[in-house]
Design a protein around this motif. Structure first.
Motif, PDB file in Angstrom:
ATOM      1  N   TYR A  19     -46.366 -15.086 -27.120  1.00 24.20           N
ATOM      2  CA  TYR A  19     -47.245 -14.030 -27.645  1.00 24.20           C
ATOM      3  C   TYR A  19     -46.408 -12.838 -28.068  1.00 24.20           C
ATOM      4  O   TYR A  19     -46.695 -12.171 -29.059  1.00 24.20           O
ATOM      5  CB  TYR A  19     -48.315 -13.640 -26.602  1.00 24.20           C
ATOM      6  CG  TYR A  19     -47.946 -12.460 -25.759  1.00 24.20           C
ATOM      7  CD1 TYR A  19     -48.233 -11.152 -26.196  1.00 24.20           C
ATOM      8  CD2 TYR A  19     -47.279 -12.621 -24.540  1.00 24.20           C
ATOM      9  CE1 TYR A  19     -47.855 -10.066 -25.438  1.00 24.20           C
ATOM     10  CE2 TYR A  19     -46.903 -11.541 -23.796  1.00 24.20           C
ATOM     11  CZ  TYR A  19     -47.198 -10.261 -24.244  1.00 24.20           C
ATOM     12  OH  TYR A  19     -46.827  -9.186 -23.506  1.00 24.20           O
ATOM     13  N   ARG A  24     -44.017  -9.385 -32.210  1.00 18.91           N
ATOM     14  CA  ARG A  24     -42.850  -8.793 -32.878  1.00 18.91           C
ATOM     15  C   ARG A  24     -42.793  -9.191 -34.346  1.00 18.91           C
ATOM     16  O   ARG A  24     -42.528  -8.359 -35.218  1.00 18.91           O
ATOM     17  CB  ARG A  24     -41.563  -9.250 -32.180  1.00 18.91           C
ATOM     18  CG  ARG A  24     -41.049  -8.299 -31.112  1.00 18.91           C
ATOM     19  CD  ARG A  24     -39.572  -8.529 -30.821  1.00 18.91           C
ATOM     20  NE  ARG A  24     -39.275  -9.884 -30.342  1.00 18.91           N
ATOM     21  CZ  ARG A  24     -39.466 -10.294 -29.082  1.00 18.91           C
ATOM     22  NH1 ARG A  24     -39.939  -9.461 -28.165  1.00 18.91           N
ATOM     23  NH2 ARG A  24     -39.185 -11.525 -28.723  1.00 18.91           N
ATOM     24  N   LYS A  27     -45.475  -7.343 -36.270  1.00 20.83           N
ATOM     25  CA  LYS A  27     -45.090  -5.934 -36.398  1.00 20.83           C
ATOM     26  C   LYS A  27     -44.059  -5.766 -37.510  1.00 20.83           C
ATOM     27  O   LYS A  27     -44.163  -4.860 -38.336  1.00 20.83           O
ATOM     28  CB  LYS A  27     -44.458  -5.430 -35.093  1.00 20.83           C
ATOM     29  CG  LYS A  27     -45.430  -4.945 -34.062  1.00 20.83           C
ATOM     30  CD  LYS A  27     -44.615  -4.336 -32.926  1.00 20.83           C
ATOM     31  CE  LYS A  27     -45.463  -4.115 -31.698  1.00 20.83           C
ATOM     32  NZ  LYS A  27     -44.658  -3.605 -30.584  1.00 20.83           N
ATOM     33  N   LEU A  31     -44.449  -3.445 -40.698  1.00 23.50           N
ATOM     34  CA  LEU A  31     -43.585  -2.271 -40.875  1.00 23.50           C
ATOM     35  C   LEU A  31     -42.760  -2.351 -42.160  1.00 23.50           C
ATOM     36  O   LEU A  31     -42.504  -1.324 -42.793  1.00 23.50           O
ATOM     37  CB  LEU A  31     -42.658  -2.093 -39.664  1.00 23.50           C
ATOM     38  CG  LEU A  31     -43.360  -1.594 -38.407  1.00 23.50           C
ATOM     39  CD1 LEU A  31     -42.400  -1.619 -37.223  1.00 23.50           C
ATOM     40  CD2 LEU A  31     -43.930  -0.193 -38.609  1.00 23.50           C
ATOM     41  N   GLN A  64     -52.524  -6.950 -28.427  1.00 22.47           N
ATOM     42  CA  GLN A  64     -51.409  -6.014 -28.277  1.00 22.47           C
ATOM     43  C   GLN A  64     -51.252  -5.172 -29.556  1.00 22.47           C
ATOM     44  O   GLN A  64     -51.084  -3.958 -29.490  1.00 22.47           O
ATOM     45  CB  GLN A  64     -50.118  -6.806 -27.999  1.00 22.47           C
ATOM     46  CG  GLN A  64     -48.908  -5.938 -27.693  1.00 22.47           C
ATOM     47  CD  GLN A  64     -48.996  -5.291 -26.322  1.00 22.47           C
ATOM     48  OE1 GLN A  64     -49.784  -5.737 -25.481  1.00 22.47           O
ATOM     49  NE2 GLN A  64     -48.240  -4.231 -26.114  1.00 22.47           N
ATOM     50  N   GLU A  68     -51.674  -1.075 -29.861  1.00 23.68           N
ATOM     51  CA  GLU A  68     -50.601  -0.219 -30.352  1.00 23.68           C
ATOM     52  C   GLU A  68     -50.898   0.363 -31.728  1.00 23.68           C
ATOM     53  O   GLU A  68     -50.074   1.103 -32.274  1.00 23.68           O
ATOM     54  CB  GLU A  68     -49.276  -1.006 -30.370  1.00 23.68           C
ATOM     55  CG  GLU A  68     -48.841  -1.423 -28.969  1.00 23.68           C
ATOM     56  CD  GLU A  68     -47.429  -1.987 -28.919  1.00 23.68           C
ATOM     57  OE1 GLU A  68     -46.694  -1.888 -29.925  1.00 23.68           O
ATOM     58  OE2 GLU A  68     -47.062  -2.518 -27.855  1.00 23.68           O
ATOM     59  N   GLY A  69     -52.047   0.041 -32.286  1.00 28.66           N
ATOM     60  CA  GLY A  69     -52.460   0.686 -33.528  1.00 28.66           C
ATOM     61  C   GLY A  69     -52.000   0.006 -34.802  1.00 28.66           C
ATOM     62  O   GLY A  69     -52.130   0.577 -35.884  1.00 28.66           O
ATOM     63  N   PHE A  70     -51.469  -1.225 -34.692  1.00 28.41           N
ATOM     64  CA  PHE A  70     -50.996  -1.895 -35.900  1.00 28.41           C
ATOM     65  C   PHE A  70     -52.147  -2.546 -36.677  1.00 28.41           C
ATOM     66  O   PHE A  70     -52.073  -2.677 -37.877  1.00 28.41           O
ATOM     67  CB  PHE A  70     -49.953  -2.969 -35.545  1.00 28.41           C
ATOM     68  CG  PHE A  70     -48.609  -2.411 -35.229  1.00 28.41           C
ATOM     69  CD1 PHE A  70     -47.639  -2.314 -36.214  1.00 28.41           C
ATOM     70  CD2 PHE A  70     -48.306  -1.957 -33.961  1.00 28.41           C
ATOM     71  CE1 PHE A  70     -46.392  -1.786 -35.941  1.00 28.41           C
ATOM     72  CE2 PHE A  70     -47.056  -1.431 -33.670  1.00 28.41           C
ATOM     73  CZ  PHE A  70     -46.098  -1.339 -34.663  1.00 28.41           C
ATOM     74  N   ILE A  84     -51.385   2.561 -42.121  1.00 28.47           N
ATOM     75  CA  ILE A  84     -50.266   3.405 -41.694  1.00 28.47           C
ATOM     76  C   ILE A  84     -49.245   3.482 -42.819  1.00 28.47           C
ATOM     77  O   ILE A  84     -49.046   2.523 -43.564  1.00 28.47           O
ATOM     78  CB  ILE A  84     -49.583   2.859 -40.414  1.00 28.47           C
ATOM     79  CG1 ILE A  84     -49.380   1.338 -40.523  1.00 28.47           C
ATOM     80  CG2 ILE A  84     -50.361   3.207 -39.167  1.00 28.47           C
ATOM     81  CD1 ILE A  84     -48.587   0.753 -39.403  1.00 28.47           C
TER      82      ILE A  84
ATOM     83  N   LEU B 270     -49.591   5.196 -33.446  1.00 30.10           N
ATOM     84  CA  LEU B 270     -48.565   4.489 -34.217  1.00 30.10           C
ATOM     85  C   LEU B 270     -48.124   5.313 -35.420  1.00 30.10           C
ATOM     86  O   LEU B 270     -46.929   5.444 -35.693  1.00 30.10           O
ATOM     87  CB  LEU B 270     -49.122   3.132 -34.661  1.00 30.10           C
ATOM     88  CG  LEU B 270     -48.180   2.306 -35.523  1.00 30.10           C
ATOM     89  CD1 LEU B 270     -46.897   1.979 -34.771  1.00 30.10           C
ATOM     90  CD2 LEU B 270     -48.871   1.017 -35.975  1.00 30.10           C
ATOM     91  N   GLN B 271     -49.118   5.888 -36.153  1.00 27.68           N
ATOM     92  CA  GLN B 271     -48.749   6.673 -37.336  1.00 27.68           C
ATOM     93  C   GLN B 271     -47.833   7.831 -36.956  1.00 27.68           C
ATOM     94  O   GLN B 271     -46.835   8.101 -37.599  1.00 27.68           O
ATOM     95  CB  GLN B 271     -50.008   7.201 -38.027  1.00 27.68           C
ATOM     96  CG  GLN B 271     -49.721   7.922 -39.343  1.00 27.68           C
ATOM     97  CD  GLN B 271     -49.098   6.971 -40.370  1.00 27.68           C
ATOM     98  OE1 GLN B 271     -49.682   5.952 -40.736  1.00 27.68           O
ATOM     99  NE2 GLN B 271     -47.886   7.281 -40.824  1.00 27.68           N
ATOM    100  N   LEU B 274     -44.337   6.652 -36.229  1.00 27.62           N
ATOM    101  CA  LEU B 274     -43.580   6.391 -37.454  1.00 27.62           C
ATOM    102  C   LEU B 274     -43.200   7.702 -38.138  1.00 27.62           C
ATOM    103  O   LEU B 274     -42.088   7.864 -38.638  1.00 27.62           O
ATOM    104  CB  LEU B 274     -44.398   5.502 -38.394  1.00 27.62           C
ATOM    105  CG  LEU B 274     -44.668   4.090 -37.863  1.00 27.62           C
ATOM    106  CD1 LEU B 274     -45.698   3.363 -38.726  1.00 27.62           C
ATOM    107  CD2 LEU B 274     -43.371   3.281 -37.798  1.00 27.62           C
ATOM    108  N   LEU B 303     -47.920  -0.567 -23.907  1.00 26.24           N
ATOM    109  CA  LEU B 303     -47.556  -0.442 -25.317  1.00 26.24           C
ATOM    110  C   LEU B 303     -46.040  -0.515 -25.451  1.00 26.24           C
ATOM    111  O   LEU B 303     -45.309  -0.082 -24.564  1.00 26.24           O
ATOM    112  CB  LEU B 303     -48.039   0.907 -25.851  1.00 26.24           C
ATOM    113  CG  LEU B 303     -49.519   1.208 -25.674  1.00 26.24           C
ATOM    114  CD1 LEU B 303     -49.882   2.460 -26.437  1.00 26.24           C
ATOM    115  CD2 LEU B 303     -50.354   0.030 -26.144  1.00 26.24           C
TER     116      LEU B 303
END
Lengths: 482, 482
Positions: A19, A24, A27, A31, A64, A68-70, A84, B270-271, B274, B303
């Motif tokens: 997981y 990763r 993400k 990103l 997850q 973490e806001g992704f 973002i 998260l924003q 970054l 997190l």
């Protein structure tokens, strides 16, 4: 990556749980923009099938990423890449490295972590600075630590150190060092090196003068120099620091090793002690007495510390357990003039709050129950035997080719090489090294290289038999240079 | 004192062995001039008879005085007071106390060792900052320490910390914090507080700007301020540090608590993460990520740390074992950008050489064998239960008279008092104190006192039952102020 018209290649790195690998990978794709804002991710079930993993794994990864806001949205209603901004930062370049602080610029110059730590893995290494090892002490100490760890820890503000340990130290100082101190005058610190840092903080501004012995201890020299102090070396002779050579203009601090000058071995004479204290009082400066190995004195009882003569409360006394116990213990103490006490406690607090409590409690109990005193007697006896073996070996194998300096105390002695210049002495050290014998030069401890080359012979790490053998090798090395 | 025409009254102080008392008394008489240079001392036998002590005692005292240079001559041929000049120094006076260093002048102002340590001995103290106590952990730790103490210590230069512990930390960071680090990037330090000191040394000159969150952690604030940094507070909101408010002119360092803002509890979005990394990269400044209690997260997995997003190698990451193990352990670690690595190791070396080896080895073994992970799971479960009990108690007894801030993580939560000004809030705290309830205000953590008063409620030190009872008391206190 399949599903909903998005195809992104996800590379799992194979490290840790699946997981986490998936998290990763997703993400990284978000990103670097491969998965843009608002992109709908495939349903967890579809992704699990495509990647041949369980749905629990894909669910955990999405959860997850959501935490973490992704990604946004919920399982069932679809998950979308969050809005973002991800302008990637430029890769680091030499240009981006800002200049070091003034402290660091000085520290880079003065720091040499290799002094006194050469020649690992040699058969006979006359290393100095590290205490002998005591297998019996390890067992005792293991028991003390285990006992202290299961004992409840006292709470409250503890920057000054555990009261029970400070009490034991006062008792020890009165019996062994002639020093009358109260527990409130004592500060527990993480080794002697911290005493230099704290003293620099409390007393020294950049450019303030610190008198040091020539030669002197590199740890103190490095710490004061990195702090920005102006170091003023004053020569020493057989009676220690030459007080008549002290500067007219008052320094802020005078750093001395009266009981056993490091590394030359001389003992500061009574008259010089009184002169130094008088100078400090007249010039209103502070004296730091580093009493690093005074416990070990072989031909008489330990001399009283200079602090015991200090009626003007000018001496900052430093004692350590590294030399009598083991170097990795990291516990030492200071006896601080009352005018400076609060400042030292504050400096310790701001540096690292306080020392580990379990080790303090273990040491207090070890001292209180007599184990420390017994260990000290045993260690002194053993060290005396080693010193005697070394002197005997020197006499037999080196003869009058070396001159042995004061060797009544401590854990090392100094041998001056007769008829050698530095180039020849360095060649001798290299030659010995090739034959498995680690010799350590005096000259790194000087501000100005002395006329005569000398060697520091540590006798802590070798048995009496080994010391005899080492001197035999030493004699053969000298022969080769005759 | 009788004999040879000299009469000096010797007063023994009754402390320690008799020979030591006699030595001290004779020293005092010599130093204050009662026994002048050249005076012949009575024979040891005569003195022993007069003072009613054994001759062994007087012999030992004379021997000590001779070794320390107070007397000359030999037993048999007579002992004489040595020719030392003993002008007594003037007694210390306020005038003799030199001014403190610039560091110390600042440190005296900023240090407040009482923040977060009030209210000892109360029945219910909602203390924050100290971890829960785990009797089972004490036993495990006692065993680990005893094991590590009997294990041979590795030698060599160790400023960076034990390799085995650094390896375990890398493994932990990869699994739990999403951070990929190599053992050579890790530095073992004596608690988080030391990270501030070292970072100040490596990066900051006097007057350099350090951005801090408003509110922020007092330990960091005190350390940077004492070092002479110019502190630039930037406000925080429910998403953590407000990055749009960062100064145009680059600071040297930005100190943040992204996982769980101290003390407000917000999580840096998260924003914002970054944005902050982008700012640091553009402005070529450093970011210190203090990840002090991120292990404890209750409603989702922890997190990932901001360091895991840091592709420009700008983040100095700090983690600690004080919060997950116990505060008196004094072990923490930093993951340091490669450009700063050597400087940090040097700064640690110059500060206190290295951390205690036995505790490092014990911790490495505890982590390697899974004990640490088990403890962490257990502690997280227990803390979650306490947090839930505290929230339930707050809902039941405080109702809408308080507003609970983000409480998904950590070891404390923040409750804002509705309809209170600061004077009334302080009265409430005093009132609660009289009833055995220790409440801790938010405002000491602000640069500028906030409009609303809030309380930090630590839930580590009390059981779920005690937390329920504490909230009952809290409710009654609020009632009294309604």
């Amino acid at each position: 990556m399949p599903g909903e018209g998005v195809t992104v290649f996800l590379e799992l790195d194979g490290q840790g749980p699946r997981y986490a690998q998936l998290t990763r990978a997703l993400k990284a794709a978000i990103l670097d923009g491969r998965l843009g804002a608002g992109t709908r991710l495939p349903p967890t079930r579809a992704l699990a099938r495509d990647l041949e993993m369980s749905r629990i794994t894909t669910l955990a990864a999405y959860e997850q990423l959501r935490a973490e806001g992704f990604i946004e949205g919920h399982v069932g209603s679809g998950s979308y890449v969050a809005a973002i901004e991800t302008k990637p930062a430029p890769p680091p370049s030499a240009r981006t490295i800002a200049a070091p602080s003034r402290y660091m610029r000085r520290a880079r110059i003065v720091q040499d972590r290799t002094i006194g730590l050469r020649h690992h893995g040699l058969r006979y290494n006359l290393q100095y600075g590290n205490p002998q090892t005591h297998p019996a002490l390890s067992d005792l100490w293991a028991r003390e630590l285990a006992r202290a760890a299961t004992y409840p820890q006292p709470g409250g503000s503890r920057a000054q150190g555990l009261l029970s340990l400070r009490e034991q130290i006062c008792d020890y100082l009165a019996r062994r060092r002639g020093v009358q101190a109260r527990p409130e005058d004592v500060l527990i610190i993480s080794g002697t090196q911290q005493a230099f840092t704290l003293t620099a903080r409390v007393l020294l501004d950049e450019g303030d003068a610190v008198v040091m012995e020539e030669p002197t201890y590199f740890g103190a020299r490095q710490a004061f120099a990195a702090h920005g102090a102006k170091l003023v070396p004053i020569r020493t002779d057989a009676e220690g620091l030459v007080c008549s050579a002290l500067p007219r203009k008052a320094p802020r601090l005078i750093y001395v090793t009266p009981s056993h000058q490091f590394p030359s071995g001389s003992v500061l004479s009574l008259q010089r002690r009184l002169d130094l204290l008088r100078y400090a009082s007249d010039h209103r400066c502070w004296v730091m007495e580093d009493d690093y190995d005074s416990e070990f004195r072989y031909d008489s009882r330990p001399l009283a510390a200079m602090r015991s003569l200090d009626h003007s409360d000018r001496v900052i006394y430093v004692g350590t357990f590294s030399k009598v116990m083991f170097g990795s213990l990291r516990l030492a103490y200071m006896v601080v003039p009352s005018a400076l006490r609060d400042d030292f406690v504050t400096a310790k607090y701001l540096s690292d709050f306080f020392c580990p409590t379990i080790e303090q409690a273990a040491l207090a109990h070890f001292m209180e129950t007599g184990g420390f005193e017994r260990h000290l007697r045993h260690a002194t006896k053993e060290l005396k035997a080693r010193r005697d073996a070394l002197i005997e070996g020197l006499h037999r194998h080196a003869g009058d080719r070396v001159e042995i300096a004061n060797s009544q105390a401590g854990m090392h002695m100094v041998a001056w090489l007769r008829g050698y210049d530095h180039a020849r002495a360095e060649a001798l050290i290299d030659y010995a090294h090739e034959r498995g014998l680690g010799l350590h030069p005096m000259w790194p401890h000087y501000f100005k290289r002395p006329a005569r080359p000398g060697l520091i012979l540590g006798y802590c790490a070798l048995s009496t038999v080994e010391l005899g053998e080492a001197m035999q090798v030493f004699g053969r090395c000298l022969d080769a240079f005759d």
